[in-house]
Design a protein around this motif. Structure first.
Motif, PDB file in Angstrom:
ATOM      1  N   GLN A   1      12.632 -37.823  -4.972  1.00  0.00           N
ATOM      2  CA  GLN A   1      13.004 -37.987  -6.524  1.00  0.00           C
ATOM      3  C   GLN A   1      11.522 -38.780  -7.066  1.00  0.00           C
ATOM      4  O   GLN A   1      11.389 -38.296  -8.275  1.00  0.00           O
ATOM      5  CB  GLN A   1      13.849 -39.224  -6.607  1.00  0.00           C
ATOM      6  N   TRP A   2      10.828 -39.552  -6.425  1.00  0.00           N
ATOM      7  CA  TRP A   2       9.558 -39.963  -6.768  1.00  0.00           C
ATOM      8  C   TRP A   2       8.690 -39.763  -5.917  1.00  0.00           C
ATOM      9  O   TRP A   2       8.309 -40.459  -4.913  1.00  0.00           O
ATOM     10  CB  TRP A   2       9.698 -41.395  -7.095  1.00  0.00           C
ATOM     11  N   PRO A   3       7.807 -38.508  -6.208  1.00  0.00           N
ATOM     12  CA  PRO A   3       6.546 -38.268  -5.102  1.00  0.00           C
ATOM     13  C   PRO A   3       5.562 -39.366  -5.330  1.00  0.00           C
ATOM     14  O   PRO A   3       5.584 -40.135  -6.074  1.00  0.00           O
ATOM     15  CB  PRO A   3       6.006 -37.078  -5.774  1.00  0.00           C
ATOM     16  N   VAL A   4       4.855 -39.484  -4.167  1.00  0.00           N
ATOM     17  CA  VAL A   4       3.732 -40.390  -4.275  1.00  0.00           C
ATOM     18  C   VAL A   4       2.598 -40.360  -5.299  1.00  0.00           C
ATOM     19  O   VAL A   4       2.311 -39.184  -5.993  1.00  0.00           O
ATOM     20  CB  VAL A   4       2.709 -39.794  -2.995  1.00  0.00           C
ATOM     21  N   GLY A   5       2.334 -41.211  -5.985  1.00  0.00           N
ATOM     22  CA  GLY A   5       1.731 -41.222  -7.172  1.00  0.00           C
ATOM     23  C   GLY A   5       2.571 -41.562  -8.433  1.00  0.00           C
ATOM     24  O   GLY A   5       1.759 -41.801  -9.825  1.00  0.00           O
ATOM     25  N   THR A   6       3.962 -41.378  -8.333  1.00  0.00           N
ATOM     26  CA  THR A   6       4.678 -41.613  -9.354  1.00  0.00           C
ATOM     27  C   THR A   6       4.912 -42.923  -9.880  1.00  0.00           C
ATOM     28  O   THR A   6       5.045 -43.583  -9.011  1.00  0.00           O
ATOM     29  CB  THR A   6       6.209 -40.806  -9.143  1.00  0.00           C
ATOM     30  N   ARG A   7       5.148 -43.231 -10.921  1.00  0.00           N
ATOM     31  CA  ARG A   7       5.290 -44.545 -11.495  1.00  0.00           C
ATOM     32  C   ARG A   7       6.649 -44.598 -11.664  1.00  0.00           C
ATOM     33  O   ARG A   7       7.471 -44.004 -11.966  1.00  0.00           O
ATOM     34  CB  ARG A   7       4.751 -44.664 -12.903  1.00  0.00           C
ATOM     35  N   LEU A   8       7.392 -45.863 -11.117  1.00  0.00           N
ATOM     36  CA  LEU A   8       8.739 -45.998 -10.948  1.00  0.00           C
ATOM     37  C   LEU A   8       9.348 -46.458 -12.343  1.00  0.00           C
ATOM     38  O   LEU A   8       8.627 -47.036 -13.154  1.00  0.00           O
ATOM     39  CB  LEU A   8       9.236 -47.190 -10.065  1.00  0.00           C
ATOM     40  N   PRO A   9      10.487 -46.285 -12.761  1.00  0.00           N
ATOM     41  CA  PRO A   9      11.038 -46.831 -14.211  1.00  0.00           C
ATOM     42  C   PRO A   9      10.937 -48.214 -14.103  1.00  0.00           C
ATOM     43  O   PRO A   9      10.851 -48.801 -13.067  1.00  0.00           O
ATOM     44  CB  PRO A   9      12.430 -46.056 -14.115  1.00  0.00           C
ATOM     45  N   GLY A  10      11.002 -48.428 -15.210  1.00  0.00           N
ATOM     46  CA  GLY A  10      10.772 -50.271 -15.440  1.00  0.00           C
ATOM     47  C   GLY A  10      11.937 -50.937 -14.821  1.00  0.00           C
ATOM     48  O   GLY A  10      13.096 -50.453 -14.529  1.00  0.00           O
ATOM     49  N   GLU A  11      11.759 -52.270 -14.678  1.00  0.00           N
ATOM     50  CA  GLU A  11      13.029 -53.258 -14.136  1.00  0.00           C
ATOM     51  C   GLU A  11      14.039 -52.915 -15.148  1.00  0.00           C
ATOM     52  O   GLU A  11      15.164 -52.920 -14.356  1.00  0.00           O
ATOM     53  CB  GLU A  11      12.444 -54.620 -14.292  1.00  0.00           C
ATOM     54  N   THR A  12      14.207 -52.763 -16.551  1.00  0.00           N
ATOM     55  CA  THR A  12      15.186 -52.796 -17.327  1.00  0.00           C
ATOM     56  C   THR A  12      15.804 -51.344 -17.230  1.00  0.00           C
ATOM     57  O   THR A  12      17.144 -51.352 -16.857  1.00  0.00           O
ATOM     58  CB  THR A  12      15.058 -52.916 -18.845  1.00  0.00           C
ATOM     59  N   ALA A  13      15.401 -50.361 -16.839  1.00  0.00           N
ATOM     60  CA  ALA A  13      15.677 -48.860 -16.619  1.00  0.00           C
ATOM     61  C   ALA A  13      16.333 -48.826 -15.364  1.00  0.00           C
ATOM     62  O   ALA A  13      17.438 -48.496 -15.123  1.00  0.00           O
ATOM     63  CB  ALA A  13      14.907 -47.954 -16.787  1.00  0.00           C
ATOM     64  N   LEU A  14      15.587 -49.523 -14.270  1.00  0.00           N
ATOM     65  CA  LEU A  14      16.366 -49.542 -13.122  1.00  0.00           C
ATOM     66  C   LEU A  14      17.467 -50.235 -12.874  1.00  0.00           C
ATOM     67  O   LEU A  14      18.586 -49.866 -12.233  1.00  0.00           O
ATOM     68  CB  LEU A  14      15.300 -49.993 -12.070  1.00  0.00           C
ATOM     69  N   ALA A  15      17.498 -51.422 -13.737  1.00  0.00           N
ATOM     70  CA  ALA A  15      18.716 -52.451 -13.666  1.00  0.00           C
ATOM     71  C   ALA A  15      19.845 -51.518 -14.144  1.00  0.00           C
ATOM     72  O   ALA A  15      21.123 -51.713 -13.827  1.00  0.00           O
ATOM     73  CB  ALA A  15      18.225 -53.703 -14.200  1.00  0.00           C
ATOM     74  N   THR A  16      19.521 -51.023 -15.204  1.00  0.00           N
ATOM     75  CA  THR A  16      20.869 -50.238 -15.853  1.00  0.00           C
ATOM     76  C   THR A  16      21.199 -49.189 -14.961  1.00  0.00           C
ATOM     77  O   THR A  16      22.495 -49.038 -14.841  1.00  0.00           O
ATOM     78  CB  THR A  16      20.186 -49.831 -17.277  1.00  0.00           C
ATOM     79  N   SER A  17      20.356 -48.226 -14.438  1.00  0.00           N
ATOM     80  CA  SER A  17      20.868 -47.232 -13.777  1.00  0.00           C
ATOM     81  C   SER A  17      21.715 -47.584 -12.502  1.00  0.00           C
ATOM     82  O   SER A  17      22.528 -47.163 -12.349  1.00  0.00           O
ATOM     83  CB  SER A  17      19.559 -46.321 -13.100  1.00  0.00           C
ATOM     84  N   LEU A  18      21.273 -48.955 -11.758  1.00  0.00           N
ATOM     85  CA  LEU A  18      21.744 -49.413 -10.676  1.00  0.00           C
ATOM     86  C   LEU A  18      23.252 -50.165 -11.007  1.00  0.00           C
ATOM     87  O   LEU A  18      23.891 -50.570  -9.907  1.00  0.00           O
ATOM     88  CB  LEU A  18      20.765 -50.069  -9.751  1.00  0.00           C
ATOM     89  N   GLY A  19      22.892 -50.641 -12.168  1.00  0.00           N
ATOM     90  CA  GLY A  19      24.058 -51.786 -12.354  1.00  0.00           C
ATOM     91  C   GLY A  19      24.044 -53.017 -11.770  1.00  0.00           C
ATOM     92  O   GLY A  19      24.969 -53.694 -11.657  1.00  0.00           O
ATOM     93  N   VAL A  20      22.848 -53.414 -11.961  1.00  0.00           N
ATOM     94  CA  VAL A  20      22.387 -54.902 -11.187  1.00  0.00           C
ATOM     95  C   VAL A  20      21.549 -55.392 -12.209  1.00  0.00           C
ATOM     96  O   VAL A  20      21.080 -55.018 -13.314  1.00  0.00           O
ATOM     97  CB  VAL A  20      21.818 -54.888  -9.724  1.00  0.00           C
ATOM     98  N   GLY A  21      21.038 -56.710 -11.903  1.00  0.00           N
ATOM     99  CA  GLY A  21      20.268 -57.642 -12.837  1.00  0.00           C
ATOM    100  C   GLY A  21      18.785 -57.158 -12.443  1.00  0.00           C
ATOM    101  O   GLY A  21      18.577 -56.636 -11.495  1.00  0.00           O
ATOM    102  N   ARG A  22      18.123 -57.721 -13.323  1.00  0.00           N
ATOM    103  CA  ARG A  22      16.564 -57.228 -13.144  1.00  0.00           C
ATOM    104  C   ARG A  22      16.073 -57.988 -12.008  1.00  0.00           C
ATOM    105  O   ARG A  22      15.180 -57.550 -11.210  1.00  0.00           O
ATOM    106  CB  ARG A  22      15.872 -57.927 -14.415  1.00  0.00           C
ATOM    107  N   SER A  23      16.545 -59.491 -11.470  1.00  0.00           N
ATOM    108  CA  SER A  23      16.148 -60.156 -10.638  1.00  0.00           C
ATOM    109  C   SER A  23      16.567 -59.324  -9.240  1.00  0.00           C
ATOM    110  O   SER A  23      15.425 -59.368  -8.317  1.00  0.00           O
ATOM    111  CB  SER A  23      16.650 -61.385 -10.429  1.00  0.00           C
ATOM    112  N   THR A  24      17.528 -58.808  -9.337  1.00  0.00           N
ATOM    113  CA  THR A  24      17.735 -57.781  -8.069  1.00  0.00           C
ATOM    114  C   THR A  24      16.978 -56.831  -7.965  1.00  0.00           C
ATOM    115  O   THR A  24      16.351 -56.243  -6.726  1.00  0.00           O
ATOM    116  CB  THR A  24      19.347 -57.467  -8.001  1.00  0.00           C
TER     117      THR A  24
END
Length: 228
Positions: A27-50
């Motif tokens: 889904q994210w190949p080597v060299g890819t930047r991960l989505p930001g904390e806020t975007a990941l937290a929203t997608s996963l349904g968890v808090g930014r600290s998680t």
């Protein structure tokens, strides 16, 4: 592709595993930047600290790396294995080979560096090992490892002590299997008693090469039986 929501607990472990699957799955190949904390937290349904803890776990596994001011980037799709994980996957003979290398040198050092207190601990551990010979295999193995741990501690090398502590849980599991596999206690419940007594005596007397030789012979004999 949406990541999907997670079950409520334990959130960090679930988030870590979910993100790991996305990386390993391409889904994210080597060299890819991960989505930001806020975007990941929203997608996963968890808090930014998680999310932050999950990303830290991925970094420790060697999958991602944070670049200040730029974000978190995927640097590998092959997680690194720690020493404990490698040991758990090792064959019994491989574990025993490493044990021999580590403990023979520890016995040599212990003969040079042991204190009166170290000797007292080893003598007590030897007696406990003898007493445990009347119990089941697991109890006997625990007593045996305690004696060997006392010898390693007498080497007075913190790195060696830490290595043995890391090694001990896998060694215990291997030894329980080994005792059963080779029927080591069938004829002699206190198998190796004489050799262990001689080992402690040699260390107490400061006979480094004798101590190393006794332990090397004992471990090599078992390793030979394993290989054949």
């Amino acid at each position: 592709m949406p990541l999907g929501s997670l079950r409520p607990s334990p959130l960090v472990e679930q988030a870590t595993e979910h993100l790991r699957e996305q990386i390993l799955g391409g889904q994210w190949p080597v060299g890819t930047r991960l989505p930001g904390e806020t975007a990941l937290a929203t997608s996963l349904g968890v808090g930014r600290s998680t999310v932050r803890e999950a990303v830290r776990a991925l970094a420790e596994a060697g999958l991602v790396k944070s670049r200040q001011g730029a974000g978190v980037f995927v640097i590998s799709t092959e997680p690194q294995q720690d020493f404990g994980a490698r040991l758990r996957r090792a064959a019994l003979a491989e574990v025993y080979e490493v044990r021999a290398m580590l403990e023979v040198q520890a016995a040599r050092l212990a003969a040079h560096r042991r204190t009166d207190e170290d000797v007292a601990v080893m003598v007590a551990a030897l007696a406990a090992r003898r007493l445990a010979s009347g119990g089941d295999d697991a109890a006997f193995v625990d007593a045996d490892i305690a004696l060997h741990a006392a010898i390693v501690a007498a080497a007075r090398n913190p790195v060696l002590t830490d290595l043995f502590a890391e090694f001990a849980p896998v060694l215990r599991e291997a030894l329980v299997d080994l005792v059963d596999l080779l029927a080591l206690r069938a004829a002699d419940p206190a198998t190796g008693e004489a050799a262990h007594a001689s080992l402690v005596s040699a260390i107490a007397s400061g006979e480094a090469e004798e101590a190393a030789g006794i332990l090397d012979a004992e471990l090599s004999a078992t390793l030979t039986r394993l290989r054949t």
